[in-house]
Design a protein around this motif. Sequence first.
Motif, mmCIF file in Angstrom:
data_model
loop_
_atom_site.group_PDB
_atom_site.id
_atom_site.type_symbol
_atom_site.label_atom_id
_atom_site.label_comp_id
_atom_site.label_asym_id
_atom_site.label_seq_id
_atom_site.Cartn_x
_atom_site.Cartn_y
_atom_site.Cartn_z
ATOM 1 N N ARG A 30 0.830 -1.192 0.000
ATOM 2 C CA ARG A 30 0.000 0.000 0.000
ATOM 3 C C ARG A 30 0.869 1.247 0.000
ATOM 4 N N ILE A 206 2.865 3.126 3.155
ATOM 5 C CA ILE A 206 2.104 3.501 4.342
ATOM 6 C C ILE A 206 2.737 2.985 5.626
ATOM 7 N N ARG A 207 3.303 1.799 5.548
ATOM 8 C CA ARG A 207 3.786 1.192 6.793
ATOM 9 C C ARG A 207 4.816 2.072 7.493
ATOM 10 N N LEU A 210 3.130 4.482 9.732
ATOM 11 C CA LEU A 210 2.694 3.838 10.969
ATOM 12 C C LEU A 210 3.876 3.619 11.911
ATOM 13 N N ALA A 249 -9.354 12.790 2.108
ATOM 14 C CA ALA A 249 -9.495 11.672 3.056
ATOM 15 C C ALA A 249 -8.158 10.987 3.281
ATOM 16 N N GLY A 253 -6.503 10.868 6.765
ATOM 17 C CA GLY A 253 -6.329 9.515 7.298
ATOM 18 C C GLY A 253 -4.875 9.213 7.600
ATOM 19 N N VAL A 256 -3.800 11.277 10.615
ATOM 20 C CA VAL A 256 -4.402 10.702 11.827
ATOM 21 C C VAL A 256 -3.669 9.409 12.196
ATOM 22 N N TYR A 264 -2.091 9.590 21.726
ATOM 23 C CA TYR A 264 -2.526 8.650 22.767
ATOM 24 C C TYR A 264 -1.563 8.636 23.948
ATOM 25 N N PHE B 317 2.600 -6.929 12.908
ATOM 26 C CA PHE B 317 3.725 -6.033 12.668
ATOM 27 C C PHE B 317 4.639 -6.589 11.579
ATOM 28 N N LEU B 320 3.072 -5.993 8.270
ATOM 29 C CA LEU B 320 3.186 -4.608 7.807
ATOM 30 C C LEU B 320 4.472 -4.403 7.014
ATOM 31 N N PHE B 649 -4.050 -0.110 23.225
ATOM 32 C CA PHE B 649 -3.816 0.868 22.174
ATOM 33 C C PHE B 649 -3.197 0.232 20.939
ATOM 34 N N TYR B 653 -4.535 0.569 17.281
ATOM 35 C CA TYR B 653 -3.692 1.118 16.226
ATOM 36 C C TYR B 653 -3.542 0.135 15.067
ATOM 37 N N VAL B 656 -6.215 0.716 12.853
ATOM 38 C CA VAL B 656 -5.891 1.884 12.017
ATOM 39 C C VAL B 656 -4.943 1.448 10.899
ATOM 40 N N ALA B 657 -3.922 0.682 11.293
ATOM 41 C CA ALA B 657 -2.919 0.249 10.318
ATOM 42 C C ALA B 657 -3.561 -0.596 9.225
ATOM 43 N N MET B 660 -5.417 1.581 6.847
ATOM 44 C CA MET B 660 -4.517 2.329 5.960
ATOM 45 C C MET B 660 -3.855 1.401 4.956
ATOM 46 N N GLN B 661 -3.465 0.248 5.423
ATOM 47 C CA GLN B 661 -2.818 -0.715 4.533
ATOM 48 C C GLN B 661 -3.734 -1.043 3.359
ATOM 49 N N ARG B 662 -5.030 -1.114 3.647
ATOM 50 C CA ARG B 662 -6.001 -1.435 2.597
ATOM 51 C C ARG B 662 -6.366 -0.223 1.760
ATOM 52 N N GLY B 663 -5.986 0.967 2.251
ATOM 53 C CA GLY B 663 -6.327 2.178 1.506
ATOM 54 C C GLY B 663 -7.652 2.771 1.916
ATOM 55 N N PHE B 665 -8.635 5.039 3.988
ATOM 56 C CA PHE B 665 -8.192 6.118 4.870
ATOM 57 C C PHE B 665 -9.352 6.733 5.641
ATOM 58 N N GLU B 666 -10.547 6.623 5.070
ATOM 59 C CA GLU B 666 -11.709 7.204 5.733
ATOM 60 C C GLU B 666 -11.993 6.522 7.064
ATOM 61 N N THR B 668 -9.813 5.534 9.342
ATOM 62 C CA THR B 668 -8.804 5.632 10.408
ATOM 63 C C THR B 668 -9.378 6.278 11.668
ATOM 64 N N LYS B 669 -10.256 7.258 11.468
ATOM 65 C CA LYS B 669 -10.786 7.942 12.656
ATOM 66 C C LYS B 669 -11.718 7.018 13.435
ATOM 67 N N LEU B 672 -10.153 4.385 15.612
ATOM 68 C CA LEU B 672 -9.653 4.778 16.940
ATOM 69 C C LEU B 672 -10.679 4.498 18.034
#
Lengths: 569, 719
Positions: A30, A206-207, A210, A249, A253, A256, A264, B317, B320, B649, B653, B656-657, B660-663, B665-666, B668-669, B672
């Motif tokens: 990604r 992306i990684r 992160l 987005a 994203g 964020v 956090y 991890f 990723l 956490f 996270y 979230v990861a 994002m990895q999948r794309g 992005f909407e 991510t919020k 949380l």
Amino acid sequence: MTIDTSAAERTEEPHGIPLPIYADRPVQVRQNVRPDMVQSPQPRSDGNHRVENWLVFLVTVIGYSLLGTWVVTGLHVVGFESLDRMNRALMALHNNPAKLTAIGFDYPPLSVLVLTPLAVSSDLARSLVALPISSAIFAGVAAISLNSLLRRCLIPGPWRIAILAVLALNPLVALYASTGSRQIVWVSLMLAGVSSVVKWFVTAQIRYVLIAGITFSVAGLAGYGSLVWAGLAAFLIGFVLQRHGARQAEVEGTVVGFASPVVYVMALWMVFNGLILGNPVAWVTRSVSGEAPSAGLATSDRLTEVLRDLGEVVLTTSPITVVVVPLLVLAAVRRRDELAGWLAICVGAAVVMPGVAVFVRNDGSHVLMRDGLPVLVLTVAGACWLVRSLAAGRAAGAMLVIVGLVASGVFTGFEMTRYANQNLESAFIQGIRTASSQEGEITAAGQEVGIISEQAMAGYIRRNVTAEGSILTDNSQTFGVMLLTGRPQLFFDRVDRGDGAWIRAARKPGAGVRYLLLSRSTATDRLSQLYPTAATGTDPALQAVYTTDRYVLVAVSDQVTPAEGEEAP
Amino acid sequence: MSMTESDRHSALGDHPNPNIERLVPQQICRAFSVIPYELSGNLLSVASPSTDNAVAAQVLKQLTGHDVRLVQHDPAEISAALDIAFSRGPALLFADADAGSAVPLRTGEFLASLGLVDERDVEEALVEQARTGAQLGEILVASGKITEDDLVAVLAEKFKVQRVSLDGFNPDREIALLLPEQAANALRCVPVARDGDVVFLAVSRPLDDHEVSVVGRYLGELEVRELLATRSSIDTLLQRVYQDDYSQFATHSLMELSPENSAYIVATKAQKTFFISVLVAIIVCGVIWPKNTLIGLVAAASVYYLAVSLYKFRLTFRALGHHFETDVTAQEVADVDERTLPMYTILVPLFREASIVNRLVTGVNGLDYPKTKLDVKLLCEEEDTETIEAIRDLGLPPHFRLVVVPDSNPKTKPKACNYGLTQAEGKYTVIYDAEDRPDPDQLKKAVIAFSKAEPRVTCIQAKLNYFNQDQNLLTKWFSSEYSMHYDLILPGLDGDDVPIPLGGTSNHFITARLRELGAWDPYNVTEDADLGIRLARAGYRTSMMDSTTLEEANSQLPNWVRQRSRWIKGYMQTWLVHMRNPFKTLKDMGLKNFISFNLLVGGTFIFLLNPIFWALTTLFALTQWGFIESLFPGFVFYAASSMLFIGNFVFVYLNVAGSMQRGYFELTKSALLTPLYWGLMSWAAWKGFIQLFTNPFYWEKTEHGLDTEHTESQQQVTS
């Protein structure tokens, strides 16, 4: 598309900007949307690199561990702050009861927490060998991060190793990497964060965002200043994505995703501060508020003094910065190289922040040589980024960096022996040079070196005291002794049952303890303030059973009362 | 651009070039009476009796990709050249195109002459035939140009074989069973009547000599007369004839093959004895040493919790930073020779899903795979007349087969799948849910991935995610969770070469091995996860591939809880099944796999622990009750604290990861906020856990089609 790594050529954007975006792996990783991105060759992260990283790590850890063990245990060059942190780690595990609150709020929590694994064995902790090992491990992490960053900067293997070696031999780096200092912890994590940001910038994967987010969040707990770089990184990520036409987005994203771990950990730390200290931002106020009044200097004079300090520290610890930063700025302006600009700002922040802290603290303190450590490391990163843009002359560029670092190291080594705003720098150089113990020597800053007093008192206690909680002491002053006993459970300290219970016991020691361990200085030891005559060994009701230059152990009788009019602060 | 030329050239075959002559399959050359003989640049010269045959020129251009120049030659000369060209041995290209082609192009001409298709249809079918090697009639039927009846009529006419309608026909079972099920299914034929020594065999196409000899082996001296019937009517008849056998297999195959691996009992006597003993021991200790017992329980739970969390963190991890999935590039997909593609079975279990049958058909037809090589089984429960009728009303082409699963217990998806598997024709088999939207090239990717994989790879799992992730907060959480699970955890397991608990759909199997393993356990409500573990125990491997199937995320909480409680109950069932004899499982799997299985599948139990620890934490925060503090001494406290402050956490996270990895992005919020989602998961976990005792085999049905309103509103916004 599989990338051919045999010819790592830089590609150029139409307007001649060195295109920073490469892909180091086949498809299906990604990536952020980067419309201008051209899949170009990039070194692969293959098995060889893992081996190389492991070798770099092991050599660094072993080298600094051995050096540090000699320096700390042989030359007795060790900072009291390091002893304090190790003692807190020991207390967190071996106190009775074991309490996480032993880590306290005086330091960023991670600077103590990272020592706890090494404090599992109390013998290892009290031998002080754990201190060099801890800092050497983080130096190893820093070395891997830097090596990885240098690889991303397309600097050939031998030159990478040479740069790492020259930097590792820099005496300032060696001192802080080998003696258990907390600076190396946060510098290494901050460098890992910066390295991840660079990797993201180069690969758009992306990684790395992160990983950078996690790294900066951890770095924030090791040194609050890291939050500034985290903020800068968040800005860079948003800016770059926006500039390259990513969807809103995606921009949001990604930012964020990067920022959430940082937010956090800070939120969590604020909750702890709020719950335990009653002030969620105590960690900020404590780190910037002065403990002593200023010397009466006017604001403009203070500013001048701080600026002079900053200039001197940069020149003594990282003179190459004055060359690298302008070049980074030039690259940012002339070639619209966003990362060069960002690295210049990062170095600038590293220079300015200690000055800001000193200025705000206003307690007569100075910017110290150790504050030049992050400046030096970030400058090297910036220099290597510049080398990357030299399409045909990377080896020559790397050579220049090496020459600069060698000259810088020699100059810094010389300055460490004489520059006044320092900790143990002069003792370190002197010890290395003479290969003799620095016990009792005075540093260029006027500080007495050595731990023989703590060792002697600890030895007596180990031989003669066995009852748990039988020695009342102010651990914030006697941590050295506590650590060197390896038995924090013998002490009734301020962490055991909180300050309230401790003060009650201090006012009526006969009810619960058999000894008081006092610092002979009444300036900061709460117990010594309550029993000033005992601290000097002249209290008839509190007979000294053992005394060293810095401490006195007194036996408690039932009739003991605090000195007239003395109140616990 | 095609070119024609009126030049008349001298004799063909003066300088024959086999590679050029065979650029076009023999049957097409003969159909149009053409033969290519020269390629200059991109211009292919083709000998033809006429230079104005635009259809031939167009077909040749599509087949070869070259501009075509028709050059007039004598038909006899062309015919002779063809005889020579195609008598030299196997063709270099399109080698399989003629093999087994019982129906030459004349079928097309015949259909055209009847007005059932036009020239364009035939032309397209010929191109398809050249590409896939399938039979022309089947292509025309699969594409909906003609009906099965049309094809049967033409074949009957052509081969002078009598047609027969099998609708509503109930054969004499004794006669039908003259041919064993395996042979009947393979040859797609059924003995339907007998007259003395003559057996009438319903066939979907005339049998070739080999097939006749196979039939002869079973029928002995009996004379066989073939009757042509539609393929789907024969399938239906086969289902009726062998219904009991299929049903037996579907319900009992695993129980008979490997009873110790079947979840038909929740816990064995030994397990019950063990668990009761442990419970009694805890109670006794609790009475004698109440505090220490509680500390011990808290310590054990904390350590287990920590181990599970660390393991999952490690997996994610690693994933990723690596790409563990089998890579299949777009170019590899494009380069696939479709004639070499095997038959692929798609099992689609349906239950009360009449409303989405249309969508399903559209989805399957959107797959980039030759229709004639698809064997799509729509598996319906007998009682679900609405869905059955909906499918029948669609009059689907024969690559869709309606399979009605007879009414019997347990009424579960795995039983339906087993039933479908009995009739699967494909070399590979995949399961899709009715609402699934697989990547169009997923089947091809799976075929390529199998060809690349090591021999023990028996299943290739595609990734799952949701198409309605933005419908509401629940679907956002669900999508984040799936992103983490399928984009990070499962690839991480693949990278470690440890058992992968399969996802509910889009798992592609080698059919023969699936049967060999006893297929799915009809008594396990997460039969997919269980099968993944059984594969590993049998020494096989599951691999991940980078292709995604989008599903419908549950958007309503009660529906979500039902689904999740089933999943968690199934994971518990699976754990209990494979821990009946832990030593045997350890021996089968090896230590690494055994640990992974216990941390991942056994880790499901931590959802039960969550509310307990949350309650203790909250109670302590509010009351500072010293008793709670005393339950967490020393290292227990640190393990629990690190889980509370770091572990929680980290998992947030990782959501979230994953997003994002999948794309996504909407997401991510909303990711949380996943701790709230964990609360729902614990609710479902307790429901599933209780149901494990009260109703272990009950299949909590997930209602689909809840996204319709949302999708429509989205479409309106888009339009």
